[in-house]
Design a protein around this motif. Structure first.
Motif, PDB file in Angstrom:
ATOM      1  N   SER A  51      -3.254   2.512  -6.740  1.00 43.67           N
ATOM      2  CA  SER A  51      -4.667   2.430  -6.371  1.00 43.67           C
ATOM      3  C   SER A  51      -5.035   3.331  -5.197  1.00 43.67           C
ATOM      4  O   SER A  51      -6.212   3.622  -4.983  1.00 43.67           O
ATOM      5  N   VAL A  52      -4.033   3.780  -4.433  1.00 40.55           N
ATOM      6  CA  VAL A  52      -4.335   4.618  -3.264  1.00 40.55           C
ATOM      7  C   VAL A  52      -3.713   6.004  -3.371  1.00 40.55           C
ATOM      8  O   VAL A  52      -3.953   6.859  -2.505  1.00 40.55           O
TER       9      VAL A  52
ATOM     10  N   VAL B 120       0.838  -1.197   0.000  1.00 41.12           N
ATOM     11  CA  VAL B 120       0.000   0.000   0.000  1.00 41.12           C
ATOM     12  C   VAL B 120       0.874   1.247   0.000  1.00 41.12           C
ATOM     13  O   VAL B 120       0.743   2.104  -0.870  1.00 41.12           O
ATOM     14  N   THR B 121       1.768   1.345   0.976  1.00 41.63           N
ATOM     15  CA  THR B 121       2.617   2.522   1.091  1.00 41.63           C
ATOM     16  C   THR B 121       3.760   2.248   2.059  1.00 41.63           C
ATOM     17  O   THR B 121       3.697   1.316   2.866  1.00 41.63           O
TER      18      THR B 121
ATOM     19  N   TYR C  72      -5.453  -4.720   6.898  1.00 43.67           N
ATOM     20  CA  TYR C  72      -4.280  -3.856   6.729  1.00 43.67           C
ATOM     21  C   TYR C  72      -3.218  -4.237   7.756  1.00 43.67           C
ATOM     22  O   TYR C  72      -3.499  -4.327   8.959  1.00 43.67           O
TER      23      TYR C  72
ATOM     24  N   MET D 144      -6.526   7.424   5.574  1.00 43.92           N
ATOM     25  CA  MET D 144      -7.214   6.931   4.386  1.00 43.92           C
ATOM     26  C   MET D 144      -8.454   7.782   4.131  1.00 43.92           C
ATOM     27  O   MET D 144      -9.371   7.793   4.962  1.00 43.92           O
TER      28      MET D 144
ATOM     29  N   ASP E 261     -11.130  -0.932  -1.251  1.00 41.42           N
ATOM     30  CA  ASP E 261     -10.122  -0.779  -0.201  1.00 41.42           C
ATOM     31  C   ASP E 261     -10.357  -1.781   0.942  1.00 41.42           C
ATOM     32  O   ASP E 261      -9.535  -1.874   1.862  1.00 41.42           O
TER      33      ASP E 261
ATOM     34  N   LEU F 288     -12.518   6.679   0.807  1.00 41.46           N
ATOM     35  CA  LEU F 288     -12.464   5.218   0.785  1.00 41.46           C
ATOM     36  C   LEU F 288     -13.411   4.638  -0.247  1.00 41.46           C
ATOM     37  O   LEU F 288     -14.505   5.184  -0.499  1.00 41.46           O
TER      38      LEU F 288
ATOM     39  N   TYR G 217       3.537   5.112  -2.828  1.00 42.45           N
ATOM     40  CA  TYR G 217       2.166   4.641  -2.720  1.00 42.45           C
ATOM     41  C   TYR G 217       1.818   3.751  -3.909  1.00 42.45           C
ATOM     42  O   TYR G 217       2.262   3.992  -5.037  1.00 42.45           O
TER      43      TYR G 217
ATOM     44  N   ARG H 202      -5.118   9.511  -2.170  1.00 44.45           N
ATOM     45  CA  ARG H 202      -6.184   9.304  -1.172  1.00 44.45           C
ATOM     46  C   ARG H 202      -5.616   8.914   0.196  1.00 44.45           C
ATOM     47  O   ARG H 202      -6.186   9.260   1.224  1.00 44.45           O
ATOM     48  N   PHE H 203      -4.513   8.188   0.187  1.00 41.78           N
ATOM     49  CA  PHE H 203      -3.900   7.713   1.432  1.00 41.78           C
ATOM     50  C   PHE H 203      -2.617   8.491   1.716  1.00 41.78           C
ATOM     51  O   PHE H 203      -1.908   8.897   0.790  1.00 41.78           O
TER      52      PHE H 203
END
Length: 125
Positions: free
Chosen positions: A62-63, A47-48, A93, A82, A89, A85, A59, A66-67
């Motif tokens: 896909s995120v 994710v990150t 996590y 986040m 998602d 959403l 990142y 936003r994240f």
């Protein structure tokens, strides 16, 4: 070394959540820290992550936008904000501790040697 992730829950699409990951047993200072997620029936995905001094983040596409990942070395904690959403998602996590003093982001699970237990995020449409 223990990583304790928290902050997951049920959220409607478009909402926001903030995940936390508190680390004990070792300082996070000097280490890359990351977030991964695993949806039902899928492999764990990056994710990150943020490198040891916070100067570089990465990142998943896909995120992106936003994240936001952040770290508080004094509190030995990392965060994942986040926003916006989406149902896709939805996943467990995981926070993870990665390489020491790395200058570049590592985005493969095998680059991380300590993992939290995971926190479930469910986004309804």
């Amino acid at each position: 070394v223990q990583l304790q992730a928290s902050g997951g829950g049920l959220m409607q699409a478009g909402g926001s959540l903030r995940l936390s990951c508190a680390v004990s047993g070792r300082t996070i200072t000097g280490y890359t820290m990351g977030w991964f997620r695993q949806a039902p029936g899928k492999e764990r995905e990056f994710v990150t992550a943020i490198i040891w001094n916070g100067s570089t983040t990465s990142y998943a596409d896909s995120v992106k936008g936003r994240f936001t990942i952040s770290r508080d070395n004094a509190k030995n904690t990392i965060y994942l904000q986040m926003n916006s959403l989406k149902p896709e998602d939805t996943a467990v996590y995981y926070c993870a501790s990665g390489p020491r003093m790395a200058a570049v982001i590592h985005n493969k699970p095998w680059d991380y040697n300590y993992w939290g237990q995971g926190t479930l995020v469910t986004v309804s449409s």
